[in-house]
Design an enzyme around this catalytic site. Structure first.
Site, PDB file in Angstrom:
ATOM      1  N   ARG A  50      41.299  30.152  40.346  1.00  0.00           N
ATOM      2  CA  ARG A  50      40.775  31.286  41.123  1.00  0.00           C
ATOM      3  C   ARG A  50      39.246  31.231  41.215  1.00  0.00           C
ATOM      4  O   ARG A  50      38.670  31.514  42.259  1.00  0.00           O
ATOM      5  CB  ARG A  50      41.227  32.620  40.509  1.00  0.00           C
ATOM      6  CG  ARG A  50      40.837  33.815  41.380  1.00  0.00           C
ATOM      7  CD  ARG A  50      41.454  35.119  40.915  1.00  0.00           C
ATOM      8  NE  ARG A  50      40.938  35.544  39.623  1.00  0.00           N
ATOM      9  CZ  ARG A  50      41.342  36.629  38.979  1.00  0.00           C
ATOM     10  NH1 ARG A  50      42.264  37.405  39.518  1.00  0.00           N
ATOM     11  NH2 ARG A  50      40.838  36.959  37.805  1.00  0.00           N
ATOM     12  N   LYS A 149      36.303  36.720  44.018  1.00  0.00           N
ATOM     13  CA  LYS A 149      35.893  37.566  42.888  1.00  0.00           C
ATOM     14  C   LYS A 149      34.394  37.362  42.691  1.00  0.00           C
ATOM     15  O   LYS A 149      33.955  36.550  41.882  1.00  0.00           O
ATOM     16  CB  LYS A 149      36.702  37.184  41.636  1.00  0.00           C
ATOM     17  CG  LYS A 149      36.635  38.226  40.537  1.00  0.00           C
ATOM     18  CD  LYS A 149      37.742  37.979  39.537  1.00  0.00           C
ATOM     19  CE  LYS A 149      37.506  38.724  38.225  1.00  0.00           C
ATOM     20  NZ  LYS A 149      37.462  40.166  38.364  1.00  0.00           N
ATOM     21  N   GLU A 182      43.788  48.510  45.910  1.00  0.00           N
ATOM     22  CA  GLU A 182      43.826  48.249  44.466  1.00  0.00           C
ATOM     23  C   GLU A 182      42.944  49.275  43.772  1.00  0.00           C
ATOM     24  O   GLU A 182      42.351  50.124  44.440  1.00  0.00           O
ATOM     25  CB  GLU A 182      43.320  46.822  44.162  1.00  0.00           C
ATOM     26  CG  GLU A 182      41.875  46.599  44.613  1.00  0.00           C
ATOM     27  CD  GLU A 182      41.358  45.203  44.296  1.00  0.00           C
ATOM     28  OE1 GLU A 182      41.942  44.503  43.476  1.00  0.00           O
ATOM     29  OE2 GLU A 182      40.316  44.842  44.885  1.00  0.00           O
TER      30      GLU A 182
HETATM   31  N1  PMP Z   1      41.159  44.009  41.023  1.00  0.00           N
HETATM   32  C1  PMP Z   1      39.849  43.912  40.749  1.00  0.00           C
HETATM   33  C2  PMP Z   1      38.865  44.458  41.719  1.00  0.00           C
HETATM   34  C3  PMP Z   1      39.423  43.300  39.558  1.00  0.00           C
HETATM   35  O1  PMP Z   1      38.130  43.195  39.282  1.00  0.00           O
HETATM   36  C4  PMP Z   1      40.389  42.807  38.653  1.00  0.00           C
HETATM   37  C5  PMP Z   1      39.952  42.107  37.398  1.00  0.00           C
HETATM   38  N2  PMP Z   1      39.314  42.956  36.497  1.00  0.00           N
HETATM   39  C6  PMP Z   1      41.736  42.959  38.972  1.00  0.00           C
HETATM   40  C7  PMP Z   1      42.086  43.536  40.175  1.00  0.00           C
HETATM   41  C8  PMP Z   1      42.812  42.445  38.057  1.00  0.00           C
HETATM   42  O2  PMP Z   1      42.838  41.050  38.070  1.00  0.00           O
HETATM   43  P1  PMP Z   1      43.249  40.191  36.792  1.00  0.00           P
HETATM   44  O3  PMP Z   1      44.638  40.556  36.466  1.00  0.00           O
HETATM   45  O4  PMP Z   1      43.110  38.796  37.224  1.00  0.00           O
HETATM   46  O5  PMP Z   1      42.302  40.567  35.715  1.00  0.00           O
END
Ligand code: PMP
Length: 282
Positions: A50, A149, A182
């Site tokens: 990622r 990200k 989200e």
């Molecule tokens: N959405 C956002 C905006 C995030 O920053 C994160 C990670 N903190 C997530 C979802 C969750 O992703 P992950 O399960 O890979 O931590």
């Protein structure tokens, strides 16, 4: 604590970067948050992939192979003797001048911090958490693809402030069309009539690594998971709701905007998923 910057490990007090780094000046860079359970890095490959895909999305050259990055992360955990904890992996555009043009940044900078994990209070896992919906919309895809990200989290931070102002620790964000995207640092799921649903990523969600794990566990538990379109209506009328994230793991949501979700306590399916997740990280 030993912090890796650009080829070397430093003591915390010596771990410094230039004020001309474009990660600082413009949020130009990418990052990952990764868990260490029992001395092992959880979903190492997935996080590294990622990171490299985020970097590609920004035309950012990391300057080492994925294999080298994986080895470096393992080394950082060993040097810090961390059995359980959290890794913050950052790649910035590197040092440039005060202009925003990345062409003036000669070399990206890799930073690795191995720290303790800060969790939500235990009570929320047992009794569930209350969240609110944000008035801030998630940035639309035609402006920025949120599957990157990136180091720019201001959209999320404004929503986080709004959550705090409403005495909540997290809030759920819609996109400009009113579809659920989200939360500020977590993905969101519902369960309705035995079917698990989460917003498809093109509605404005990160491809969360924990989201992927939850989808897999949902399949194993016969919950027929769907990546789909959800609105606020779907959230309010869900039988169960939960959030997923590297730090949060799986956390039950019992109220949204003061609307009680389901029976107002962590549901049967959610509790099973939490148990299954614990097994995976044992
Ligand atoms: N959405 C956002 C905006 C995030 O920053 C994160 C990670 N903190 C997530 C979802 C969750 O992703 P992950 O399960 O890979 O931590």
């Amino acid at each position: 604590m030993k912090i890796y910057i650009d080829g070397q490990f430093y003591d915390e007090c010596d771990a410094k970067i230039s004020v001309f780094d474009h990660g600082l000046l413009y949020g130009d860079g990418v990052f990952e948050g990764i868990r260490i359970y029992n001395g092992k890095i959880f979903k190492l490959d997935e996080h590294v992939i990622r990171l490299y895909e985020s970097a590609k999305g920004l035309n950012l050259e990391i300057g080492m192979t994925q294999e080298e990055m994986r080895k470096l992360l393992i080394e950082a955990v060993e040097i810090n003797k961390k059995n359980d904890g959290y890794i913050r992996l950052i790649v910035t555009r590197g040092d440039g001048d005060l202009g925003l043009d990345p062409a003036n940044c000669k070399k990206s900078k890799v930073i690795i911090i191995v720290a303790d994990i800060k969790l939500y209070p235990e009570e929320y896992y047992l009794n569930g958490i209350s969240i609110v919906t944000s008035s801030y919309r998630r940035i639309p895809n035609e402006c920025f693809d949120l599957r990157i990200k990136s180091l720019n989290y201001l959209n999320n931070i404004l929503a986080k402030i709004e959550a705090r102002n409403n005495n909540c620790l997290e809030c759920v964000m819609m996109n400009t069309e009113g579809y659920v995207a989200e939360c500020t640092g977590d993905n969101i799921f519902i369960i309705k009539n035995g079917v698990m649903k989460t917003p498809a990523t093109y509605y404005g969600a990160l491809e969360g690594i924990t989201r992927e794990v939850a989808l897999e566990l949902g399949r194993k538990n016969g919950l027929n998971p769907q990546e789909t379109a959800l609105t606020r209506f779907d959230l309010y009328n869900a039988d169960e709701c939960f959030m997923t994230g590297t730090a949060a793991e799986i956390i039950p949501v019992i109220k949204i905007d003061n609307v009680v979700i389901g029976e107002g306590k962590p549901g049967l399916h959610t509790r099973k998923l939490i148990e299954d997740f614990k097994e995976l990280t044992k």
